[in-house]
Motif scaffolding. Structure first.
Motif, PDB file in Angstrom:
ATOM      1  N   ARG A 387      24.415 -24.105  16.083  1.00  0.00           N
ATOM      2  CA  ARG A 387      23.304 -23.057  16.072  1.00  0.00           C
ATOM      3  C   ARG A 387      22.232 -23.480  16.308  1.00  0.00           C
ATOM      4  N   VAL A 388      21.991 -24.201  14.643  1.00  0.00           N
ATOM      5  CA  VAL A 388      20.768 -24.080  14.163  1.00  0.00           C
ATOM      6  C   VAL A 388      20.736 -25.705  13.997  1.00  0.00           C
ATOM      7  N   ARG A 389      19.785 -26.137  14.940  1.00  0.00           N
ATOM      8  CA  ARG A 389      19.175 -27.774  14.882  1.00  0.00           C
ATOM      9  C   ARG A 389      19.439 -28.270  13.304  1.00  0.00           C
ATOM     10  N   GLY A 390      20.520 -29.076  12.948  1.00  0.00           N
ATOM     11  CA  GLY A 390      20.793 -29.564  11.627  1.00  0.00           C
ATOM     12  C   GLY A 390      22.139 -29.311  10.994  1.00  0.00           C
ATOM     13  N   GLU A 391      22.626 -28.196  11.435  1.00  0.00           N
ATOM     14  CA  GLU A 391      23.748 -27.470  11.000  1.00  0.00           C
ATOM     15  C   GLU A 391      24.895 -28.565  10.342  1.00  0.00           C
ATOM     16  N   TYR A 392      24.990 -29.128  11.931  1.00  0.00           N
ATOM     17  CA  TYR A 392      25.987 -30.182  11.513  1.00  0.00           C
ATOM     18  C   TYR A 392      25.934 -30.541  10.195  1.00  0.00           C
ATOM     19  N   LEU A 393      24.504 -31.875  10.056  1.00  0.00           N
ATOM     20  CA  LEU A 393      24.678 -32.118   8.421  1.00  0.00           C
ATOM     21  C   LEU A 393      24.869 -31.683   7.542  1.00  0.00           C
ATOM     22  N   ASN A 394      24.139 -30.259   7.587  1.00  0.00           N
ATOM     23  CA  ASN A 394      23.574 -29.094   6.310  1.00  0.00           C
ATOM     24  C   ASN A 394      24.752 -29.152   5.669  1.00  0.00           C
ATOM     25  N   GLU A 395      25.542 -29.582   6.715  1.00  0.00           N
ATOM     26  CA  GLU A 395      27.132 -28.853   6.124  1.00  0.00           C
ATOM     27  C   GLU A 395      27.825 -30.109   5.634  1.00  0.00           C
ATOM     28  N   GLN A 396      27.239 -30.832   5.695  1.00  0.00           N
ATOM     29  CA  GLN A 396      28.076 -32.161   4.871  1.00  0.00           C
ATOM     30  C   GLN A 396      27.022 -32.286   3.854  1.00  0.00           C
ATOM     31  N   ALA A 397      26.190 -31.832   3.598  1.00  0.00           N
ATOM     32  CA  ALA A 397      25.212 -32.403   2.251  1.00  0.00           C
ATOM     33  C   ALA A 397      25.438 -32.694   0.468  1.00  0.00           C
ATOM     34  N   TYR A 398      26.556 -32.314   0.653  1.00  0.00           N
ATOM     35  CA  TYR A 398      27.308 -31.862  -1.212  1.00  0.00           C
ATOM     36  C   TYR A 398      28.607 -31.983  -1.311  1.00  0.00           C
ATOM     37  N   LEU A 399      28.785 -32.278   0.062  1.00  0.00           N
ATOM     38  CA  LEU A 399      30.286 -32.998   0.185  1.00  0.00           C
ATOM     39  C   LEU A 399      31.025 -34.594  -0.382  1.00  0.00           C
ATOM     40  N   SER A 400      31.838 -34.212  -1.092  1.00  0.00           N
ATOM     41  CA  SER A 400      32.051 -35.139  -1.923  1.00  0.00           C
ATOM     42  C   SER A 400      32.419 -36.959  -0.867  1.00  0.00           C
ATOM     43  N   LYS A 401      32.125 -38.292  -1.145  1.00  0.00           N
ATOM     44  CA  LYS A 401      32.486 -39.438   0.284  1.00  0.00           C
ATOM     45  C   LYS A 401      33.692 -39.144   0.742  1.00  0.00           C
ATOM     46  N   SER A 402      35.286 -38.717  -0.058  1.00  0.00           N
ATOM     47  CA  SER A 402      36.084 -38.690   0.795  1.00  0.00           C
ATOM     48  C   SER A 402      36.249 -36.301   1.882  1.00  0.00           C
ATOM     49  N   GLN A 403      34.950 -35.583   1.109  1.00  0.00           N
ATOM     50  CA  GLN A 403      35.181 -34.753   1.890  1.00  0.00           C
ATOM     51  C   GLN A 403      34.605 -34.940   3.045  1.00  0.00           C
ATOM     52  N   LYS A 404      33.515 -35.534   3.331  1.00  0.00           N
ATOM     53  CA  LYS A 404      32.649 -36.038   4.322  1.00  0.00           C
ATOM     54  C   LYS A 404      33.201 -36.862   5.103  1.00  0.00           C
ATOM     55  N   ASP A 405      34.039 -37.848   4.805  1.00  0.00           N
ATOM     56  CA  ASP A 405      35.263 -38.903   5.678  1.00  0.00           C
ATOM     57  C   ASP A 405      36.074 -37.287   6.603  1.00  0.00           C
ATOM     58  N   LYS A 406      36.727 -36.809   5.430  1.00  0.00           N
ATOM     59  CA  LYS A 406      37.282 -35.901   6.871  1.00  0.00           C
ATOM     60  C   LYS A 406      36.333 -34.478   7.557  1.00  0.00           C
ATOM     61  N   PHE A 407      35.367 -34.190   6.987  1.00  0.00           N
ATOM     62  CA  PHE A 407      34.602 -33.665   7.830  1.00  0.00           C
ATOM     63  C   PHE A 407      34.536 -34.337   9.069  1.00  0.00           C
ATOM     64  N   GLN A 408      34.072 -35.414   9.106  1.00  0.00           N
ATOM     65  CA  GLN A 408      33.939 -36.493  10.495  1.00  0.00           C
ATOM     66  C   GLN A 408      34.663 -36.722  11.155  1.00  0.00           C
ATOM     67  N   LEU A 409      36.197 -37.269  10.999  1.00  0.00           N
ATOM     68  CA  LEU A 409      36.858 -37.135  11.192  1.00  0.00           C
ATOM     69  C   LEU A 409      37.433 -35.992  12.154  1.00  0.00           C
ATOM     70  N   GLU A 410      37.487 -34.479  11.576  1.00  0.00           N
ATOM     71  CA  GLU A 410      37.863 -33.569  11.961  1.00  0.00           C
ATOM     72  C   GLU A 410      37.088 -32.072  12.836  1.00  0.00           C
ATOM     73  N   ASN A 411      36.027 -33.002  12.683  1.00  0.00           N
ATOM     74  CA  ASN A 411      34.086 -32.382  13.199  1.00  0.00           C
ATOM     75  C   ASN A 411      33.554 -34.301  14.055  1.00  0.00           C
ATOM     76  N   PRO A 412      34.152 -34.204  15.027  1.00  0.00           N
ATOM     77  CA  PRO A 412      33.366 -36.438  15.264  1.00  0.00           C
ATOM     78  C   PRO A 412      32.608 -36.229  15.823  1.00  0.00           C
ATOM     79  N   LYS A 413      31.307 -36.976  15.730  1.00  0.00           N
ATOM     80  CA  LYS A 413      29.531 -36.658  16.336  1.00  0.00           C
ATOM     81  C   LYS A 413      30.091 -35.937  17.887  1.00  0.00           C
TER      82      LYS A 413
END
Length: 678
Positions: A387-413
């Motif tokens: 909805r807001v530009r940058g929201e996809y990146l913001n949701e990963q801002a405070y994730l650990s490396k493993s959490q970020k990898d999981k997020f990107q696999l479930e929400n591919p670019k």
């Protein structure tokens, strides 16, 4: 917070994903991504256009024209596309600026006469030549766009002149784009330096502080000259107001009674995230200055000064400035201030589309619905609604490396669902290709009108099926982009117009045949069926030849495609399309699915409202009961409603029924809308 290196990696992945999913060259995807960022903060207008022209000593990739300020921006990029951030050297910078300068000078000499009329470059050169002939360019901006970083040896680039026209030189590098991301995340965009007296209004709340002050006409002109559309980023009516027309009454007051302007005009309502005061209480600096009401006043004073050459130094404009201190709720408060400040004027509800339940519904389905596995993959994924530009990146801002990898696999670019791109695909299917051809912001405004009206008629309109169908139409749009890009007949010009007109024609053709495309098939397969691709190939070729051969008097194809007449001419294309029957739903099937979908949503909404009502503390319900029980408010509520809220306040209604919950929620939202902060 994401650091610069991480931001660069994400930005590069966005570009590469966009290029792959939409059939763009990587450099084209880079240009569009970075320009959309600049439009979002007001650095470019809605008129920016990609148009590549490269010859010996000449290089340009697009241009923009700010009609209000008469600023022409010539755009060139240097896309490194390297994993590590590269340095943009002085040599590269000087070469790029020299090539842009050479192009501009040749435009004044009629270089468009040497170009193919069916090219984007012809339209660009022709328009620039026309602007020069009409003396409609007050300033030129030569802009370099890069994913690299400017050499540290370069601190400033002084302004100059080209053909007696003032010229600024700008470099938009990855650090600049990163600052846009940071400012959007922190709600602090820019600072306006002033020296104006102010009356501080005693505040009982720690959430905001208000000031009464005024600006002179000269100050307002100077601020708008410097910041342009940035001042109106959150103004609900920015898009509607800035048409370049001087309000006759305002102009007359400025010309004949400037000393009465303060008395006659309602002034400006503005917001900020902070102000800096001196020891005398004067405002020295406003951080993130946003005019939420008074855009017409600002526009008219600017136009009176610049176009009509009137003296605005004796004009004083009153200003109410609200400083929103609660950063977590800044967006919500600014939106409310904007909405209430505009209630005295006729404002369409769609102008407040940023607060529409549409976004909440789309985000909810985006988080909840999994995409069916395809191509042998065992991992299920989401389409991420941004909805807001940058929201996809913001949701990963405070994730650990493993959490970020999981997020990107479930929400591919490649499955990022941007609201502006969504508006283009939806408007294309709604048979508004001329609107889409006017640019992303025009398209988004028309889409907001459509959705707002639709929700007023049917508040259950945004269902799970709608979400899936909308995603399917995005897939359809991207597929047509790829088809056009790789087609043998395509001559690397007017791709965007060909795509939107082709989809609109398919929609028009099927509607005329009273057929309903089964978008669920595209959703399930996450791709367009081969039989439909064949049909789209036929349509897009005919559409391309039609729009690139305009009638006499419309030599500029880019402008012709924005006209309703262009759409009328495309609708006249006669094609005998053989479409696979398996691609359709019959009318009874369509109606059945719609009814069942709404029943399911009604049930979901009922449960959701019950959960929401129960989660609100009893002391809040008591506060609401006392509010509605006041003599002045009792006419706005029935005895039955008041009894329900009284029982809820005293804890005698746990849990409330679905019907009672609906009533309680309506009363709660009504009180919020009336300014009761609960």
């Amino acid at each position: 917070m994401i650091n610069l290196k991480e931001f660069h990696e994400d930005f590069l992945q966005s570009v590469l994903s966009d290029a792959e999913s939409r059939g763009l060259l990587k450099s084209q995807a880079f240009f569009e991504n970075i320009c959309e960022e600049l439009v979002s903060i007001g650095d470019l207008s809605n008129n920016y256009t990609a148009a590549e022209y490269i010859k010996t000593g000449i290089e340009i990739h697009g241009y923009d024209y700010d009609e209000e300020r008469k600023i022409l921006s010539l755009l060139v990029h240097h896309f490194f596309q390297e994993n590590e951030i590269q340095t943009l050297t002085k040599t590269i910078i000087n070469t790029k600026f020299n090539r842009l300068t050479s192009f501009f000078k040749k435009c004044s000499n009629g270089i468009h006469n040497e170009m193919e009329e069916t090219s984007d470059a012809f339209s660009m050169a022709y328009n620039i030549n026309t602007l020069l002939a009409q003396e409609n360019i007050n300033k030129i901006r030569l802009v370099i766009l890069t994913d690299g970083k400017v050499t540290r040896n370069l601190t400033t680039i002084p302004s100059g002149e080209i053909g007696n026209i003032k010229t600024d030189y700008r470099i938009i590098d990855i650090e600049y784009i990163y600052k846009i991301y940071q400012s959007e995340a922190n709600n602090a965009d820019f600072e306006v330096n002033l020296d104006i007296p102010a009356l501080e209004i005693p505040a009982l709340s720690e959430k905001y502080q208000s000031y009464l002050t005024f600006l002179t006409g000269d100050q307002l002109v100077e601020i708008y000259e410097q910041f342009g559309q940035k001042l109106f980023e959150q103004n609900v009516r920015t898009f509607l107001q800035f048409k370049g027309n001087v309000n006759k009454g305002i102009k007359n007051t400025i010309e004949y009674n400037p000393e009465m302007f303060f008395a006659y005009n309602n002034g400006i309502t503005a917001t900020a995230s902070d102000v800096i005061l001196d020891n005398n209480g004067n405002i020295k600096k406003i951080v993130n200055f946003q005019i939420v009401n008074g855009g017409q006043t600002t526009s008219s004073i600017y136009a009176a000064s610049k176009l009509s050459k009137l003296n605005v130094s004796n004009v004083s404009v009153q200003m109410k400035l609200s400083v929103v201190k609660d950063l977590a709720k800044q967006g919500e408060y600014v939106s409310k201030i904007s909405e209430y400040a505009n209630t005295q004027n006729k404002v369409n509800k769609s102008d407040f589309f940023s607060n529409s339940p549409f976004h909440k519904e789309m985000k909810n389905y985006s988080n909840r619905i999994w995409v069916a596995t395809t191509g042998g993959s065992q991992r299920r994924t989401h389409w991420f609604y941004e909805r807001v530009r940058g929201e996809y990146l913001n949701e990963q801002a405070y994730l650990s490396k493993s959490q970020k990898d999981k997020f990107q696999l479930e929400n591919p670019k490649k499955q990022l669902l941007d609201k502006t791109f969504l508006s283009k695909s939806e408007n294309s299917w709604l048979q508004k290709p001329n609107i889409v051809s006017k640019g992303a912001q025009y398209s988004f405004s028309a889409f907001a009108d459509y959705i707002t009206h639709w929700l007023e008629q049917d508040n259950l309109a945004i269902t799970e099926s709608y979400f899936k169908d909308a995603v399917a139409r995005v897939i359809l749009f991207r597929t047509v982009e790829k088809l056009v890009s790789s087609a043998p007949w395509y001559e690397n010009a007017f791709r965007a117009q060909t795509v939107t007109y082709s989809i609109a024609y398919l929609s028009y053709y099927l509607k005329k045949m009273k057929r309903f495309l089964n978008f669920n098939r595209i959703w399930e397969d996450q791709e367009v069926p081969a039989s439909l691709i064949k049909v789209l190939n036929t349509i897009s070729e005919e559409v391309y030849y039609t729009i690139t051969n305009p009638p006499p008097g419309y030599a500029n194809i880019a402008q012709w495609s924005k006209k309703a007449g262009c759409w009328e001419s495309v609708k006249q294309i006669k094609l005998n399309l053989q479409v696979d029957e398996k691609l359709f739903l019959d009318s009874e099937e369509k109606q059945y699915y719609q009814r069942e979908d709404k029943k399911e949503k009604q049930l979901d909404n009922g449960i959701e409202v019950q959960m929401l009502v129960v989660s609100i503390p009893l002391n809040v319900w008591m506060e609401l009961f006392n509010y509605y029980n006041q003599p002045g408010n009792q006419s706005n509520i029935t005895r039955t409603q008041l009894d329900i809220i009284r029982k809820m306040a005293y804890g005698k209604l746990l849990p409330p029924s679905e019907k009672q919950s609906k009533i309680l929620n309506q009363l709660y939202e009504k009180a919020k809308g009336e300014g009761v902060m609960v």
